[in-house]
Design an enzyme around this catalytic site. Structure first.
Site, mmCIF file in Angstrom:
data_model
loop_
_atom_site.group_PDB
_atom_site.id
_atom_site.type_symbol
_atom_site.label_atom_id
_atom_site.label_comp_id
_atom_site.label_asym_id
_atom_site.label_seq_id
_atom_site.Cartn_x
_atom_site.Cartn_y
_atom_site.Cartn_z
ATOM 1 N N GLY A 105 0.832 -1.203 0.000
ATOM 2 C CA GLY A 105 0.000 0.000 0.000
ATOM 3 C C GLY A 105 0.859 1.242 0.000
ATOM 4 N N PRO A 106 0.207 2.406 -0.023
ATOM 5 C CG PRO A 106 -1.420 4.071 0.035
ATOM 6 C CD PRO A 106 -1.242 2.612 0.028
ATOM 7 N N PRO A 107 2.815 4.807 0.972
ATOM 8 C CG PRO A 107 4.294 6.420 0.178
ATOM 9 C CD PRO A 107 3.142 5.594 -0.220
ATOM 10 N N GLY A 108 3.587 5.403 4.467
ATOM 11 C CA GLY A 108 3.131 6.065 5.699
ATOM 12 C C GLY A 108 1.802 5.592 6.234
ATOM 13 N N GLY A 119 1.240 2.760 7.939
ATOM 14 C CA GLY A 119 1.325 1.974 9.172
ATOM 15 C C GLY A 119 1.803 0.542 8.995
ATOM 16 C CE LYS A 120 3.688 -0.074 3.256
ATOM 17 N NZ LYS A 120 3.038 1.246 3.178
ATOM 18 C CD GLU A 148 -3.574 29.398 -6.729
ATOM 19 O OE1 GLU A 148 -4.407 28.480 -6.533
ATOM 20 O OE2 GLU A 148 -2.445 29.183 -7.213
ATOM 21 C CG ASP A 178 -2.727 23.671 -11.861
ATOM 22 O OD1 ASP A 178 -2.683 23.175 -10.725
ATOM 23 O OD2 ASP A 178 -2.761 24.890 -12.084
HETATM 24 P P1 ATP Z 1 6.559 3.233 4.346
HETATM 25 O O1 ATP Z 1 5.801 2.464 3.308
HETATM 26 O O2 ATP Z 1 6.925 4.603 3.867
HETATM 27 O O3 ATP Z 1 7.704 2.497 4.959
HETATM 28 P P2 ATP Z 1 4.775 2.568 6.495
HETATM 29 O O4 ATP Z 1 3.494 2.152 5.859
HETATM 30 O O5 ATP Z 1 5.686 1.497 6.959
HETATM 31 O O6 ATP Z 1 5.533 3.585 5.539
HETATM 32 P P3 ATP Z 1 4.890 3.474 9.188
HETATM 33 O O7 ATP Z 1 6.365 3.672 9.199
HETATM 34 O O8 ATP Z 1 4.371 2.265 9.849
HETATM 35 O O9 ATP Z 1 4.385 3.557 7.675
HETATM 36 O O10 ATP Z 1 4.136 4.739 9.785
HETATM 37 C C1 ATP Z 1 4.821 5.951 10.044
HETATM 38 C C2 ATP Z 1 4.230 6.598 11.268
HETATM 39 O O11 ATP Z 1 2.886 7.033 11.008
HETATM 40 C C3 ATP Z 1 4.110 5.658 12.446
HETATM 41 O O12 ATP Z 1 5.281 5.636 13.199
HETATM 42 C C4 ATP Z 1 2.962 6.264 13.221
HETATM 43 O O13 ATP Z 1 3.409 7.333 14.017
HETATM 44 C C5 ATP Z 1 2.068 6.854 12.150
HETATM 45 N N1 ATP Z 1 0.964 5.939 11.769
HETATM 46 C C6 ATP Z 1 0.731 5.418 10.552
HETATM 47 N N2 ATP Z 1 -0.378 4.666 10.572
HETATM 48 C C7 ATP Z 1 -0.859 4.699 11.828
HETATM 49 C C8 ATP Z 1 -1.983 4.094 12.491
HETATM 50 N N3 ATP Z 1 -2.826 3.316 11.837
HETATM 51 N N4 ATP Z 1 -2.141 4.341 13.807
HETATM 52 C C9 ATP Z 1 -1.291 5.138 14.477
HETATM 53 N N5 ATP Z 1 -0.218 5.724 13.914
HETATM 54 C C10 ATP Z 1 0.003 5.519 12.617
#
Ligand code: ATP
Length: 516
Positions: free
Chosen positions: A126-129, A131-132, A346, A420
């Site tokens: 899934g997309p970055p950030g 929570g993986k 804008e 855009d």
């Molecule tokens: P990447 O693909 O870029 O490695 P990732 O999917 O592994 O990103 P994480 O590193 O797990 O993302 O998430 C980054 C931070 O975002 C976490 O340390 C947390 O603080 C916050 N976060 C993301 N998802 C959640 C969630 N579901 N609940 C609480 N915090 C979250």
């Protein structure tokens, strides 16, 4: 470390004696001739051997991923995770799905008695950030397992065999410290599809990973969790049953999940009573969990900067703006003429978005932020999962409305529409190649065909963009007074919020049709 010091000592000694021998030859009066010639040659020989050894050991690549080798490998507790499912908000279905894996680790004998084998690999994509990594850490925390983190790129080396050796080292460690969770982030760095042109080192590394995953003994409780943003790139062999056979999509959170994530990240922050978490969740559509964590943290920092002892909604709004639009540029050096162009650009975006009811316009600003000279902050009223062809066409019109407004008012266009144009073209390309929304019919077109039929596709994409642009221009012409009014207000006040925008529209009280 001690061994290295000892070797250095020997080397120094050897060099000292050898140098002394040379001195002795030219200055026999010093009396070093008491050292026998045999010893002298002996020391020469030994020091050369150590010198070669040291040079070789320094240039030899590390054999374990840096994160593992930098930690104290023997200290098991340092690899324990203190994250639990309580720290992961809003991913309820995924947590439920992982419950079985957790139960397997916690009560492995129960499953083994039934002849069930432990699932070896789970793949988060899934997309970055989203929570993986957090989820993987939580699985380790919930099972009190050792958590071994490695990033796919750490295995990529130019020396053949080094990556494979690192994979072996990682699995050996995991087995030694079982129960353990191996988490391989960016697994696509080593797990992309193999082909005739693939590189030997990468193939060897992937093969080693496959061998290690096949080679688990049924008594060993080691689970490998992989994470990638691009599942489609991974080699089939990696995804087959017995390896990463559980694929879990971790997407951007919906409104309810955003609310929960914000609750987790504001738990330890003093909030005043202006803060409505649900309202913030509404304003942050499309943002990832990492973005939300960042917003909560930014809001607290802004509150401290303003010498407040509680975080207010104003701080959150400023944090959202900063995350969405970038850092505000103080004292920008924008020419007056350019400022007028930006305000028209804008105003064009905001007007067309409002007329076509694309998202709620929250704020229009001509204060530069990040790389943008101006911006319109908007968000949808609700989470949408399906969009109609008409809605996509309206989006294209709103992307192109800035340029259309420039053409309408100044009769010439500027470079300000670059971003855009990128967005509009990308969406039009998806409509043609992925959504079957062009005169080519209900079909999707894959990457290979895109290159071979570029001219046909280009005409289809252009037709869509032209139609969207014409529509934007028509709406702007019909509402030219409002366009100028918004632009003039921006020139005076630099920003307009949603309330003010509604007031401007009310002045003209012209019933507006959704023209297509
Ligand atoms: P990447 O693909 O870029 O490695 P990732 O999917 O592994 O990103 P994480 O590193 O797990 O993302 O998430 C980054 C931070 O975002 C976490 O340390 C947390 O603080 C916050 N976060 C993301 N998802 C959640 C969630 N579901 N609940 C609480 N915090 C979250």
């Amino acid at each position: 470390m001690k061994r290295k010091k000892f070797l250095y000592l020997i080397l120094m000694l050897g060099l000292a004696i050898s140098t002394a021998a040379v001195f002795n030859r030219y200055y026999p009066s010093i009396g070093l001739n008491r050292i026998k010639t045999g010893y002298r040659y002996g020391f020469w020989f030994v020091s050369i051997i150590f010198l070669v050894y040291l040079i070789r050991s320094r240039s030899k690549p590390q054999l374990a991923p840096s994160i593992l080798s930098s930690e104290n490998m023997s200290n098991k507790d340092r690899n324990k995770s203190n994250v639990s499912f309580n720290d992961v908000a809003g991913l309820e279905e995924i947590k439920e799905e992982l419950q079985e894996t957790i139960d397997f680790i916690n009560n492995s004998t129960k499953y083994r008695k039934m002849g069930a084998t432990i699932p070896k690999g789970v793949l988060f994509y899934g997309p970055p950030g989203t929570g993986k990594t957090l989820l993987a850490k939580a699985v380790a925390g919930e099972t009190n397992s050792t958590f071994l983190y490695a990033s796919g790129s750490e295995f990529v080396e130019k020396y053949v065999g080094v990556g494979a050796k690192r994979v072996r080292t990682l699995f050996e460690k995991a087995k030694k410290e079982a129960p353990s969770i191996i988490f391989i982030d960016e697994i696509d760095a080593i797990g992309t599809k193999r082909n005739l042109e693939s590189n030997n080192e990468k193939d060897q590394t992937l093969n080693q990973l496959l061998v290690e995953m096949d080679g688990f003994n049924t008594d060993e409780t080691v689970i490998v969790i992989g994470a990638t943003n691009r599942l489609d790139l991974l080699d089939e062999a990696l995804l087959r049953p017995g390896r990463f056979d559980r694929h879990i999509y971790v997407g951007n959170p919906n409104m309810k999940a955003r609310e929960k994530i914000l609750e987790v990240h504001t738990k330890n922050k003093p909030l005043d009573n202006t803060v409505d978490i649900l309202n913030i969740a509404r304003k942050t559509h499309g943002l990832s969990g990492a973005d939300l964590a960042n917003i909560a943290n930014e809001a607290a920092i802004i509150a401290v900067r303003n010498n407040k002892n509680k975080v207010s909604i104003k701080h959150f709004d400023a944090a959202i703006e900063r995350v969405l639009a970038g850092l505000e540029i103080k004292n920008p050096t924008v020419l007056l003429k350019e400022k007028k162009t930006i305000s028209i650009h804008e105003a064009g975006h905001a007007l067309v978005s409002k007329v076509l009811k694309i998202d709620m316009v929250q704020k229009i600003s001509i204060i530069p932020r990040g790389q943008a000279l101006g911006y319109v902050l908007k968000f949808p009223e609700e989470d949408r999962y399906l969009l109609t062809q008409q809605e996509l066409m309206n989006k294209i019109s709103s992307f192109l409305a800035g340029r259309a407004a420039e053409e309408l008012i100044f009769n010439e266009v500027t470079t300000g529409a670059k971003d855009d144009l990128d967005k509009a073209t990308d969406l039009a390309r998806k409509m043609v190649c992925s959504y079957g929304m062009s005169s080519l019919g209900h079909m999707s077109i894959d990457e290979n065909h895109i290159n071979h039929n570029y001219e046909v596709l280009r005409i289809e994409i252009k037709n869509i963009l032209d139609k969207g642009y014409k529509n934007a221009l028509k709406i702007l012409k019909e509402n030219k007074d409002i366009l100028n009014h918004i632009s003039n207000t921006l020139m005076e006040e630099e920003t307009i919020d949603s309330k003010k925008l509604d007031e401007i529209f009310k002045i003209y009280e012209k019933p507006m049709d959704c023209v297509t």
